[in-house]
Scaffold this motif. Sequence first.
Motif, mmCIF file in Angstrom:
data_model
loop_
_atom_site.group_PDB
_atom_site.id
_atom_site.type_symbol
_atom_site.label_atom_id
_atom_site.label_comp_id
_atom_site.label_asym_id
_atom_site.label_seq_id
_atom_site.Cartn_x
_atom_site.Cartn_y
_atom_site.Cartn_z
ATOM 1 N N PHE A 44 0.820 -1.204 0.000
ATOM 2 C CA PHE A 44 0.000 0.000 0.000
ATOM 3 C C PHE A 44 0.859 1.262 0.000
ATOM 4 O O PHE A 44 1.989 1.257 0.500
ATOM 5 N N THR A 45 0.275 2.338 -0.512
ATOM 6 C CA THR A 45 0.833 3.682 -0.384
ATOM 7 C C THR A 45 -0.173 4.506 0.398
ATOM 8 O O THR A 45 -1.367 4.512 0.062
ATOM 9 N N LEU A 46 0.305 5.182 1.439
ATOM 10 C CA LEU A 46 -0.551 5.974 2.317
ATOM 11 C C LEU A 46 -0.091 7.427 2.331
ATOM 12 O O LEU A 46 1.090 7.706 2.493
ATOM 13 N N ARG A 47 -1.040 8.320 2.162
ATOM 14 C CA ARG A 47 -0.825 9.749 2.368
ATOM 15 C C ARG A 47 -1.856 10.159 3.425
ATOM 16 O O ARG A 47 -3.049 9.999 3.217
ATOM 17 N N ILE A 48 -1.347 10.673 4.544
ATOM 18 C CA ILE A 48 -2.233 11.054 5.641
ATOM 19 C C ILE A 48 -1.807 12.405 6.191
ATOM 20 O O ILE A 48 -0.618 12.674 6.379
ATOM 21 N N ALA A 57 8.986 14.753 13.953
ATOM 22 C CA ALA A 57 9.904 14.428 12.864
ATOM 23 C C ALA A 57 9.280 13.351 11.975
ATOM 24 O O ALA A 57 8.398 12.607 12.407
ATOM 25 N N ARG A 58 9.757 13.258 10.755
ATOM 26 C CA ARG A 58 9.230 12.306 9.775
ATOM 27 C C ARG A 58 9.252 10.878 10.308
ATOM 28 O O ARG A 58 8.271 10.138 10.196
ATOM 29 N N ALA A 74 2.125 -7.017 10.672
ATOM 30 C CA ALA A 74 2.616 -8.329 11.099
ATOM 31 C C ALA A 74 1.971 -9.452 10.293
ATOM 32 O O ALA A 74 2.424 -10.585 10.346
ATOM 33 N N GLY A 75 0.923 -9.118 9.564
ATOM 34 C CA GLY A 75 0.188 -10.151 8.838
ATOM 35 C C GLY A 75 0.108 -9.893 7.357
ATOM 36 O O GLY A 75 1.092 -10.057 6.653
ATOM 37 N N PRO A 76 -1.037 -9.438 6.888
ATOM 38 C CA PRO A 76 -1.264 -9.381 5.447
ATOM 39 C C PRO A 76 -0.494 -8.305 4.695
ATOM 40 O O PRO A 76 -0.273 -8.435 3.498
ATOM 41 N N VAL A 77 -0.065 -7.240 5.369
ATOM 42 C CA VAL A 77 0.603 -6.139 4.677
ATOM 43 C C VAL A 77 2.109 -6.365 4.687
ATOM 44 O O VAL A 77 2.740 -6.429 5.741
ATOM 45 N N HIS A 78 2.667 -6.487 3.497
ATOM 46 C CA HIS A 78 4.107 -6.708 3.343
ATOM 47 C C HIS A 78 4.867 -5.381 3.252
ATOM 48 O O HIS A 78 5.985 -5.278 3.745
ATOM 49 N N ALA A 79 4.266 -4.378 2.610
ATOM 50 C CA ALA A 79 4.946 -3.093 2.421
ATOM 51 C C ALA A 79 3.947 -1.957 2.536
ATOM 52 O O ALA A 79 2.832 -2.041 2.016
ATOM 53 N N LEU A 80 4.371 -0.886 3.203
ATOM 54 C CA LEU A 80 3.542 0.302 3.365
ATOM 55 C C LEU A 80 4.419 1.532 3.198
ATOM 56 O O LEU A 80 5.332 1.769 3.995
ATOM 57 N N SER A 81 4.158 2.293 2.161
ATOM 58 C CA SER A 81 4.847 3.561 1.935
ATOM 59 C C SER A 81 4.022 4.645 2.624
ATOM 60 O O SER A 81 2.817 4.764 2.360
ATOM 61 N N ILE A 82 4.658 5.421 3.498
ATOM 62 C CA ILE A 82 3.934 6.396 4.316
ATOM 63 C C ILE A 82 4.432 7.814 4.048
ATOM 64 O O ILE A 82 5.628 8.084 4.154
#
Length: 90
Positions: A44-48, A57-58, A74-82
């Motif tokens: 996923f890619t997240l912009r919040i 800080a970032r 810890a489970g289904p999400v392998h990568a998250l861009s924040i």
Amino acid sequence: MGAVAEAIRGKLEAAFSPSRLELADDSDRHHGHAGHSGAGESHFTLRIEAEAFAGKARVMRQRMVMKVLADELAGPVHALSIVATAPGEA
């Protein structure tokens, strides 16, 4: 939007009351890469944008998000861009 994305969105809304929340499922772009099962909802890619990030800080902002999403990471999400910003930041 699938169940994992809905869970992510719900947890982030409850934790941060964001003024902006964009969540994109990028799983299809990672076909053949590690962590890609073919089932989707793994990358996923997240912009919040939220007031909670003001003055932080970032890296601290990313840690705040990752703490809220610990179960998914810890489970289904392998990568998250924040990308986490406070209101008024570019």
